[in-house]
Each structure stands twice: as structure tokens, then as C-alpha cells.
Design a protein around this motif. Structure first.
Motif, mmCIF file in Angstrom:
data_model
loop_
_atom_site.group_PDB
_atom_site.id
_atom_site.type_symbol
_atom_site.label_atom_id
_atom_site.label_comp_id
_atom_site.label_asym_id
_atom_site.label_seq_id
_atom_site.Cartn_x
_atom_site.Cartn_y
_atom_site.Cartn_z
ATOM 1 N N TYR A 50 0.849 -1.184 0.000
ATOM 2 C CA TYR A 50 0.000 0.000 0.000
ATOM 3 C C TYR A 50 0.886 1.237 0.000
ATOM 4 N N SER A 52 0.985 5.459 0.695
ATOM 5 C CA SER A 52 0.374 6.640 1.285
ATOM 6 C C SER A 52 1.264 7.833 0.966
ATOM 7 N N ARG A 107 6.934 -2.851 15.489
ATOM 8 C CA ARG A 107 5.892 -2.907 14.467
ATOM 9 C C ARG A 107 6.383 -3.349 13.093
ATOM 10 N N ASP A 147 1.137 -2.709 5.353
ATOM 11 C CA ASP A 147 -0.002 -2.303 6.156
ATOM 12 C C ASP A 147 -0.395 -0.881 5.758
ATOM 13 N N PRO A 148 -1.619 -0.679 5.241
ATOM 14 C CA PRO A 148 -1.988 0.671 4.782
ATOM 15 C C PRO A 148 -2.005 1.699 5.909
ATOM 16 N N TYR A 149 -2.386 1.278 7.109
ATOM 17 C CA TYR A 149 -2.432 2.209 8.238
ATOM 18 C C TYR A 149 -1.032 2.613 8.679
ATOM 19 N N LEU A 150 -0.105 1.660 8.627
ATOM 20 C CA LEU A 150 1.281 1.967 8.974
ATOM 21 C C LEU A 150 1.879 2.941 7.962
ATOM 22 N N ALA A 152 0.300 5.211 6.246
ATOM 23 C CA ALA A 152 -0.262 6.539 6.524
ATOM 24 C C ALA A 152 0.342 7.138 7.794
ATOM 25 N N GLU A 153 0.533 6.317 8.815
ATOM 26 C CA GLU A 153 1.117 6.812 10.065
ATOM 27 C C GLU A 153 2.549 7.299 9.858
ATOM 28 N N ASN A 156 2.465 10.661 7.966
ATOM 29 C CA ASN A 156 2.036 11.752 8.849
ATOM 30 C C ASN A 156 3.079 12.052 9.921
#
Length: 190
Positions: A50, A52, A107, A147-150, A152-153, A156
Motif C-alpha cells: 500500500y 500513502s 511494528r 499495512d496501509p495504516y502503517l 499513513a502513520e 504523517n
């Protein structure tokens, strides 16, 4: 006459060219189907990646850019006005801030055969993050992860860490100038 003969000999007969392909059409069809099926199953075994992205638009002031250009050290490999921010984003200091902020020690799943060190984390994060400048002058931070959330995190956190790094650097410079100004004022009053 000679010119006409050369032109006639330069013609290519397409039927003769494609005749061997038509004779082996079944073999070509089987190879094409097997290649397609193989490519499909291979693509299903690859991990999903993914991406971001986040963009930073920086308003440049002439005094800041002239001050930075007067430094005796090069801050970036290109001569863009955002070069110093790109340099900050690519620095290990910023990557360490992101690693600590997001607890990437636990992580990131690094597939290495020795205990994970800070250098391993910096290299892994460096491979995940791509910093570029768009044509309109924006700095684009792109993060690729499974991991798409990772992803993005991390993007950011990179922007937030850049803000803290630039703010702390600017605050130190302002404090230094304020201190020197006070010292000079005291000396002039004597």
C-alpha cells in the motif's frame, strides 16, 4: 531502370513473413495461456503493498532562502528552494524521530537473521519512504508498506517530525540571536 529494380526488390511479402506463425498457432496459444496463468498465480503470491502520500507546500521568504544560500555547506544536491527541507526529510535524525514516535522497533517485521538494530530500522525505513519534489514546488512524501495504516502513520509522522525539527532549529537560532542582541545591547550601554 536500375532504380525501378531496386524498389521492386525492397518489397516484403507479409504472407511469407507470417506463414510460420500461422502454422504454429496452437503452440503460440498454449504458451500465451500458460504464461497468463503463471503470471496470475505469481501475482497472487506477492504481498500487497500500500502507498500513502502527503504533500507539503512551503511558502518561501526571500530572507530565509538568501540566508540558507549564504551558508558555506551545500544543504541539498539540487538547487531548489525546498532543498533544505528535503535534506531534513532524508536525514537519519528525522527517521529516528519517526521510529521512536511510532515504536517501529516492534511494528516492522524485518526478515533478518540477527537481532534488529537501529541501523536495520533506518535502512528499512529509508527503503519505505520516497521524498520527491513536484513541478509546482510541493514536497511529496510517499510511503510504501504492507499495512496501509502503517504507511499513513509513517507519512504523517514524517511531516510532524519535520515540523518539530524545523521549529526547534529555528527556535535555537532565534534564541541565539536574541541572546547575542541582549549581550550587544549591554556592551553598547557601557
Amino acid at each position: 531502370m536500375e532504380g525501378n529494380r531496386i524498389q521492386n526488390n525492397d518489397e516484403i511479402d507479409l504472407v511469407l513473413l507470417f506463414a510460420p506463425l500461422f502454422e504454429k498457432w496452437l503452440l503460440l496459444l498454449i504458451v500465451m495461456i500458460l504464461g497468463s496463468v503463471g503470471a496470475y498465480f505469481y501475482s497472487r503470491t506477492l504481498p500487497k503493498i500500500y502507498e500513502s502520500s502527503t504533500s507539503i507546500f512551503v511558502q518561501q521568504t526571500s530572507s530565509a532562502s538568501s540566508l540558507l544560500s549564504s551558508l558555506p555547506i551545500p544543504l541539498s544536491s539540487n538547487n531548489s528552494p525546498n532543498g533544505y527541507l528535503v535534506t531534513f526529510l532524508q536525514s537519519n535524525t528525522l527517521k529516528k524521530m519517526v521510529i521512536d514516535k511510532l515504536d517501529l522497533h516492534n511494528r516492522l517485521n524485518l526478515k533478518i537473521d540477527h537481532p534488529v538494530t537501529e541501523i536495520d530500522l533506518l535502512k528499512a525505513l529509508g527503503k519505505m519512504i520516497v521524498i520527491s519534489e513536484s513541478k509546482n514546488g510541493a514536497i511529496v512524501i510517499t510511503v510504501r508498506a504492507e499495512d496501509p495504516y502503517l504507511a499513513a502513520e509513517i507519512a504523517n509522522a514524517s511531516v510532524e517530525s519535520l515540523g518539530m525539527l524545523v521549529t526547534s532549529t529555528s527556535k535555537r537560532k532565534a534564541d541565539f540571536i536574541e541572546k547575542k542582541l541582549a549581550e550587544t545591547t549591554v556592551e553598547l550601554d557601557k
